[in-house]
Design a protein around this motif. Structure first.
Motif, PDB file in Angstrom:
ATOM      1  N   LEU A 234       0.824  -1.201   0.000  1.00 20.83           N
ATOM      2  CA  LEU A 234       0.000   0.000   0.000  1.00 20.83           C
ATOM      3  C   LEU A 234       0.862   1.256   0.000  1.00 20.83           C
ATOM      4  N   THR A 235       0.303   2.333  -0.532  1.00 21.03           N
ATOM      5  CA  THR A 235       0.989   3.629  -0.495  1.00 21.03           C
ATOM      6  C   THR A 235       0.899   4.203   0.914  1.00 21.03           C
ATOM      7  N   PRO A 236       1.738   5.180   1.244  1.00 22.61           N
ATOM      8  CA  PRO A 236       1.605   5.831   2.552  1.00 22.61           C
ATOM      9  C   PRO A 236       0.207   6.393   2.783  1.00 22.61           C
ATOM     10  N   GLU A 237      -0.393   6.954   1.740  1.00 19.54           N
ATOM     11  CA  GLU A 237      -1.733   7.516   1.874  1.00 19.54           C
ATOM     12  C   GLU A 237      -2.775   6.444   2.182  1.00 19.54           C
ATOM     13  N   GLU A 238      -2.650   5.296   1.546  1.00 22.17           N
ATOM     14  CA  GLU A 238      -3.582   4.192   1.809  1.00 22.17           C
ATOM     15  C   GLU A 238      -3.406   3.649   3.216  1.00 22.17           C
ATOM     16  N   LEU A 239      -2.169   3.550   3.663  1.00 21.44           N
ATOM     17  CA  LEU A 239      -1.910   3.100   5.034  1.00 21.44           C
ATOM     18  C   LEU A 239      -2.519   4.063   6.046  1.00 21.44           C
ATOM     19  N   ALA A 240      -2.300   5.351   5.818  1.00 24.34           N
ATOM     20  CA  ALA A 240      -2.814   6.360   6.747  1.00 24.34           C
ATOM     21  C   ALA A 240      -4.334   6.281   6.855  1.00 24.34           C
ATOM     22  N   LYS A 241      -5.010   6.137   5.730  1.00 30.46           N
ATOM     23  CA  LYS A 241      -6.478   6.080   5.743  1.00 30.46           C
ATOM     24  C   LYS A 241      -6.974   4.849   6.486  1.00 30.46           C
ATOM     25  N   LYS A 242      -6.388   3.704   6.224  1.00 31.15           N
ATOM     26  CA  LYS A 242      -6.810   2.480   6.903  1.00 31.15           C
ATOM     27  C   LYS A 242      -6.532   2.566   8.409  1.00 31.15           C
ATOM     28  N   ALA A 243      -5.390   3.125   8.778  1.00 33.62           N
ATOM     29  CA  ALA A 243      -5.061   3.278  10.192  1.00 33.62           C
ATOM     30  C   ALA A 243      -6.056   4.218  10.872  1.00 33.62           C
ATOM     31  N   TYR A 244      -6.356   5.308  10.205  1.00 34.97           N
ATOM     32  CA  TYR A 244      -7.322   6.273  10.742  1.00 34.97           C
ATOM     33  C   TYR A 244      -8.686   5.620  10.940  1.00 34.97           C
ATOM     34  N   ASP A 245      -9.122   4.840   9.969  1.00 36.39           N
ATOM     35  CA  ASP A 245     -10.413   4.159  10.069  1.00 36.39           C
ATOM     36  C   ASP A 245     -10.448   3.173  11.229  1.00 36.39           C
ATOM     37  N   ASN A 246      -9.270   2.685  11.641  1.00 35.60           N
ATOM     38  CA  ASN A 246      -9.189   1.752  12.763  1.00 35.60           C
ATOM     39  C   ASN A 246      -8.917   2.449  14.094  1.00 35.60           C
ATOM     40  N   GLY A 247      -8.988   3.774  14.094  1.00 32.15           N
ATOM     41  CA  GLY A 247      -8.873   4.508  15.348  1.00 32.15           C
ATOM     42  C   GLY A 247      -7.479   4.912  15.762  1.00 32.15           C
ATOM     43  N   VAL A 248      -6.503   4.811  14.856  1.00 31.53           N
ATOM     44  CA  VAL A 248      -5.129   5.183  15.193  1.00 31.53           C
ATOM     45  C   VAL A 248      -5.017   6.704  15.334  1.00 31.53           C
ATOM     46  N   GLU A 249      -4.335   7.135  16.391  1.00 29.22           N
ATOM     47  CA  GLU A 249      -4.139   8.561  16.665  1.00 29.22           C
ATOM     48  C   GLU A 249      -2.693   9.009  16.482  1.00 29.22           C
ATOM     49  N   LEU A 250      -1.756   8.064  16.606  1.00 30.54           N
ATOM     50  CA  LEU A 250      -0.322   8.336  16.432  1.00 30.54           C
ATOM     51  C   LEU A 250       0.228   7.291  15.479  1.00 30.54           C
ATOM     52  N   ILE A 251       0.923   7.750  14.430  1.00 40.63           N
ATOM     53  CA  ILE A 251       1.344   6.830  13.379  1.00 40.63           C
ATOM     54  C   ILE A 251       2.786   7.084  12.978  1.00 40.63           C
ATOM     55  N   SER A 252       3.441   6.013  12.531  1.00 36.30           N
ATOM     56  CA  SER A 252       4.774   6.135  11.936  1.00 36.30           C
ATOM     57  C   SER A 252       4.878   5.144  10.792  1.00 36.30           C
ATOM     58  N   LEU A 253       5.593   5.512   9.763  1.00 39.57           N
ATOM     59  CA  LEU A 253       5.903   4.616   8.653  1.00 39.57           C
ATOM     60  C   LEU A 253       7.329   4.122   8.850  1.00 39.57           C
ATOM     61  N   THR A 254       7.515   2.795   8.884  1.00 46.48           N
ATOM     62  CA  THR A 254       8.832   2.237   9.204  1.00 46.48           C
ATOM     63  C   THR A 254       9.296   1.286   8.111  1.00 46.48           C
ATOM     64  N   ASP A 255       9.474   1.815   6.913  1.00 42.99           N
ATOM     65  CA  ASP A 255       9.950   0.976   5.821  1.00 42.99           C
ATOM     66  C   ASP A 255      11.357   0.479   6.101  1.00 42.99           C
ATOM     67  N   HIS A 256      11.669  -0.664   5.516  1.00 47.24           N
ATOM     68  CA  HIS A 256      12.983  -1.267   5.714  1.00 47.24           C
ATOM     69  C   HIS A 256      14.087  -0.409   5.102  1.00 47.24           C
ATOM     70  N   ASP A 257      14.959   0.113   5.946  1.00 49.80           N
ATOM     71  CA  ASP A 257      16.184   0.788   5.501  1.00 49.80           C
ATOM     72  C   ASP A 257      15.917   1.934   4.524  1.00 49.80           C
TER      73      ASP A 257
ATOM     74  N   GLU B 280      -3.540  15.475   7.170  1.00 44.24           N
ATOM     75  CA  GLU B 280      -4.851  15.702   6.572  1.00 44.24           C
ATOM     76  C   GLU B 280      -5.958  14.978   7.327  1.00 44.24           C
ATOM     77  N   LEU B 281      -5.606  13.851   7.945  1.00 41.39           N
ATOM     78  CA  LEU B 281      -6.590  13.049   8.667  1.00 41.39           C
ATOM     79  C   LEU B 281      -6.650  13.396  10.155  1.00 41.39           C
ATOM     80  N   GLY B 282      -5.750  14.279  10.607  1.00 42.78           N
ATOM     81  CA  GLY B 282      -5.753  14.679  12.005  1.00 42.78           C
ATOM     82  C   GLY B 282      -5.015  13.735  12.928  1.00 42.78           C
ATOM     83  N   MET B 283      -4.138  12.904  12.389  1.00 44.85           N
ATOM     84  CA  MET B 283      -3.325  12.009  13.212  1.00 44.85           C
ATOM     85  C   MET B 283      -1.967  12.628  13.485  1.00 44.85           C
ATOM     86  N   ASP B 284      -1.394  12.344  14.637  1.00 47.10           N
ATOM     87  CA  ASP B 284      -0.025  12.744  14.921  1.00 47.10           C
ATOM     88  C   ASP B 284       0.929  11.774  14.234  1.00 47.10           C
ATOM     89  N   PHE B 285       2.107  12.274  13.873  1.00 51.05           N
ATOM     90  CA  PHE B 285       3.066  11.495  13.088  1.00 51.05           C
ATOM     91  C   PHE B 285       4.469  11.674  13.631  1.00 51.05           C
TER      92      PHE B 285
END
Length: 322
Positions: free
Chosen positions: A63-86, A100-105
């Motif tokens: 998934l793209t970062p945008e798709e991940l963010a939307k799915k996480a937001y829909d599941n109630g996530v308030e604080l998010i980080s993207l941790t791709d390998h290296d 844009e979704l109001g989550m902390d990053f």
């Protein structure tokens, strides 16, 4: 913390591995002081749900970062980080999507290291992504990954499967970050495997026909680079590593000696009951704790943000973001 004391207490905690496996610990509580702590109170935002470990198309996710963010937001996530390998190339896109979704990053990356020929993953959180030393380390690891990919492609040629490198590149957003999942997806595409898991079982898993060992990176190198970039190094999914107790003690000693003082407790990469084991371990050792789904694709063991919330008596890593 003296090394001997740490290892003794760690061994005690690993005895819990012999206990019957219960369900994952889940709590809706956010920030709480560590039991028995005498630290003075600080003003910290509370998070009912966080996900600080996931992967996008910039490494081995789908998934793209945008798709991940939307799915996480829909599941109630308030604080998010993207941790791709290296790799940190997707962080700005995730930052914008979260905003844009109001989550902390917070910035993130999962750094590939090694101990006794076993891959050990160190998640870096809340670091300066422009730090030159950290980026040089990641660049070096990516170069090692690409060299490995070339050798895997040669093995596929010997096995009569042609076009492996090009096929894997088609599955990856970053051609310098080719990994076994990309070869696995290519194998599925050409009909040589039913899915990723089947491709690992038949072709690219450890000891399989197209497997090539990774060039190693010391645990200490990753821990120090993350710390020097102002971030917090976190030992990812400590229950996943196929190490005997004495070997885990040695690995953990290397992590702590380099400055590591946090590890994941609730994660999609832990088996049933391991969250409880590592929660007890964190409480006894006074370590900070993190949480993350380790989401790669829809069939991942945990969906975004649904890996289980941290127990309220532990010290979440976000209390120490600066």
């Amino acid at each position: 913390m003296k090394l001997r004391s740490c290892r003794n207490r760690l061994s005690i905690n690993l005895i819990f591995l012999q206990r019957p496996r219960n369900t994952l610990i889940k709590s809706a509580a956010g920030v709480a002081e560590v039991a028995g702590s005498s630290a003075k109170e600080v003003s910290v935002k509370e998070y009912k749900r966080a996900d600080l470990h996931m992967h996008s198309i910039f490494s081995d996710g789908v998934l793209t970062p945008e798709e991940l963010a939307k799915k996480a937001y829909d599941n109630g996530v308030e604080l998010i980080s993207l941790t791709d390998h290296d790799e940190t190339a997707g962080l700005e896109r995730m930052k914008d999507a979260a905003s844009e979704l109001g989550m902390d990053f917070v910035t993130g990356c999962e750094v590939s290291t090694d101990f006794a020929h076993v891959p050990i993953h160190i998640v870096g959180l809340n670091f300066d992504q422009k730090n030159e030393a950290l980026q040089n380390l990641l660049k070096d690891i990516r170069a090692k990954r690409f060299n490995r990919a070339l050798k895997m492609a040669e093995k596929f040629e010997e096995l009569g499967l042609h076009g492996a490198l090009e096929g894997a590149r088609e599955q990856a957003a970053n051609s310098m970050l080719l990994a076994r999942p990309h070869f696995a997806d290519w194998l599925v595409k050409i009909g040589k495997a039913e899915d990723r898991q089947d491709a690992f079982r038949k072709w690219v898993g450890t000891g399989k026909p197209a497997y090539v060992p990774r060039e190693t990176t010391p645990i200490a190198a990753a821990v120090r680079a993350i710390s020097d970039a102002g971030g917090i190094p976190v030992l990812a999914h400590p229950g996943r590593y196929p190490l005997k107790r004495w070997a885990f003690d040695e690995m953990f000693a290397q992590f702590t000696a380099a400055g590591g003082k946090a590890f994941e407790v609730t994660t999609g990469s832990h088996k049933l009951g391991q969250a409880e084991i590592h929660a007890k371990m964190a409480e006894k050792l006074g370590f900070w704790v993190s949480t993350g789904s380790d989401f790669h694709f829809e069939g991942s063991p945990a969906q975004l943000g649904l890996q289980g919330d941290l127990p309220s008596n532990l010290d979440p890593v976000w209390r120490h973001f600066s």
